[in-house]
Design an enzyme around this catalytic site. Structure first.
Site, PDB file in Angstrom:
ATOM      1  N   HIS A 139      49.844  83.449  44.066  1.00 52.93           N
ATOM      2  CA  HIS A 139      50.969  83.597  45.028  1.00 52.93           C
ATOM      3  C   HIS A 139      52.241  83.643  44.138  1.00 52.93           C
ATOM      4  O   HIS A 139      53.445  84.280  44.277  1.00 52.93           O
ATOM      5  CB  HIS A 139      50.926  82.624  46.109  1.00 52.93           C
ATOM      6  CG  HIS A 139      52.408  82.553  46.715  1.00 52.93           C
ATOM      7  ND1 HIS A 139      52.458  83.148  47.837  1.00 52.93           N
ATOM      8  CD2 HIS A 139      53.482  81.842  46.653  1.00 52.93           C
ATOM      9  CE1 HIS A 139      53.720  82.772  48.340  1.00 52.93           C
ATOM     10  NE2 HIS A 139      54.316  82.102  47.664  1.00 52.93           N
ATOM     11  N   GLU A 140      52.162  82.644  43.133  1.00 51.59           N
ATOM     12  CA  GLU A 140      53.263  82.507  42.173  1.00 51.59           C
ATOM     13  C   GLU A 140      53.717  83.913  41.501  1.00 51.59           C
ATOM     14  O   GLU A 140      54.654  84.285  41.161  1.00 51.59           O
ATOM     15  CB  GLU A 140      53.567  81.329  41.362  1.00 51.59           C
ATOM     16  CG  GLU A 140      53.349  80.081  42.292  1.00 51.59           C
ATOM     17  CD  GLU A 140      54.637  80.064  43.315  1.00 51.59           C
ATOM     18  OE1 GLU A 140      55.705  80.707  43.114  1.00 51.59           O
ATOM     19  OE2 GLU A 140      54.427  79.310  44.353  1.00 51.59           O
ATOM     20  N   HIS A 184      55.337  86.684  42.980  1.00 53.94           N
ATOM     21  CA  HIS A 184      56.875  86.750  43.097  1.00 53.94           C
ATOM     22  C   HIS A 184      57.288  87.421  41.727  1.00 53.94           C
ATOM     23  O   HIS A 184      58.370  88.035  41.527  1.00 53.94           O
ATOM     24  CB  HIS A 184      57.355  85.166  43.154  1.00 53.94           C
ATOM     25  CG  HIS A 184      57.228  84.602  44.370  1.00 53.94           C
ATOM     26  ND1 HIS A 184      57.635  85.117  45.393  1.00 53.94           N
ATOM     27  CD2 HIS A 184      56.845  83.221  44.711  1.00 53.94           C
ATOM     28  CE1 HIS A 184      57.528  84.373  46.718  1.00 53.94           C
ATOM     29  NE2 HIS A 184      56.853  83.307  46.031  1.00 53.94           N
ATOM     30  N   HIS A 206      59.637  90.694  41.489  1.00 51.60           N
ATOM     31  CA  HIS A 206      60.846  90.686  40.409  1.00 51.60           C
ATOM     32  C   HIS A 206      60.896  91.849  39.534  1.00 51.60           C
ATOM     33  O   HIS A 206      61.960  92.455  39.651  1.00 51.60           O
ATOM     34  CB  HIS A 206      61.252  89.493  39.618  1.00 51.60           C
ATOM     35  CG  HIS A 206      62.332  89.045  38.967  1.00 51.60           C
ATOM     36  ND1 HIS A 206      62.314  88.451  37.890  1.00 51.60           N
ATOM     37  CD2 HIS A 206      63.367  89.576  39.129  1.00 51.60           C
ATOM     38  CE1 HIS A 206      63.616  88.430  37.367  1.00 51.60           C
ATOM     39  NE2 HIS A 206      64.408  89.231  38.433  1.00 51.60           N
TER      40      HIS A 206
END
Length: 235
Positions: A97-98, A101, A105
């Site tokens: 999940h991280e 991100h 980006h």
């Protein structure tokens, strides 16, 4: 000052407590379920980043429990000890999940850009907005007039507008988090990290529980804003 929105605020608060309990319970449950791939959260994060060409994004260990996050300023995925070094379903799901991100980006994902742009004013508005609003309420109708409108009314209006930025930030956060979770499951299946339908189901439950916390936060913020508006109109 008292109106029916208190009931909704109480319900939203209960939802927030439930969401926190849900994510903690899911983490405690799936942190005890080993991932068949045998990879730790840090290894999964590195694997997904490299698969997406993000070789310069670092993966670091941070302190705390479920304190995992992606820092766009330093291009770093930071994972808590239970995620960083453990080969569990919870670890691989949260790590993916991280990294989702980080991919957002790199891709210039618009909602993420908007959230980053709103973050400073939202942080200020979430704290200063309610303070100014209630100072205006306390001052009441007897406050000194300013350009035909009482100082108290101006403070109430400014407080509402400032808090509205915090609400907007919470709303924008929802698609950012949902998209990151969707990317995470896609990465985990594509790269063979999750083995079998059962592991996919377990990872989805872990991510869904985490997403519920953002839904609860957005709902609480929206209802608080509605309450401020209704209170200002009743004056």
């Amino acid at each position: 000052m008292y109106n029916w929105t208190y009931i909704l605020l109480i319900l939203a608060f209960i939802l927030a407590l439930y969401a926190q309990a849900k994510v903690r319970g899911s983490y405690n449950r799936f942190s005890k379920v080993g991932a068949a791939c045998g990879l730790t959260g840090a290894q999964v994060a590195r694997k997904i980043l490299d698969q997406n060409g993000l070789y310069t994004v670092r993966v670091e260990k941070t302190q705390g429990v479920l304190s995992d996050h992606y820092d766009p300023r330093s291009h770093t995925v930071r994972l808590s000890p239970g995620i960083y070094g453990e080969p569990t379903i919870a670890a691989v799901a949260v790590a993916a999940h991280e990294t989702g991100h980080a991919v957002q980006h790199a891709d210039g994902y618009v909602p993420l850009k908007m959230r980053s742009a709103f973050a400073p004013v939202a942080s200020f508005g979430s704290g200063a907005g309610p303070i100014l609003f209630f100072i205006g309420v306390i001052m009441g109708a007897g406050a000194e007039a300013l350009a035909g409108t009482s100082v108290s009314s101006w403070l109430i209006m400014i407080g509402i507008y400032l808090f509205a930025f915090a609400v907007l930030f919470q709303v924008i956060t929802l698609p950012v988090e949902f998209n990151a979770s969707s990317k995470a499951l896609s990465f985990l299946e594509r790269d063979g990290v999750l083995v079998g339908a059962q592991e996919v189901k377990q990872a989805r439950k872990m991510l869904s529980a985490a997403a519920l916390t953002y839904v609860a936060a957005a709902l609480m913020a929206i209802l608080q804003l509605v309450r401020f508006i209704l209170m200002s109109q009743r004056r």
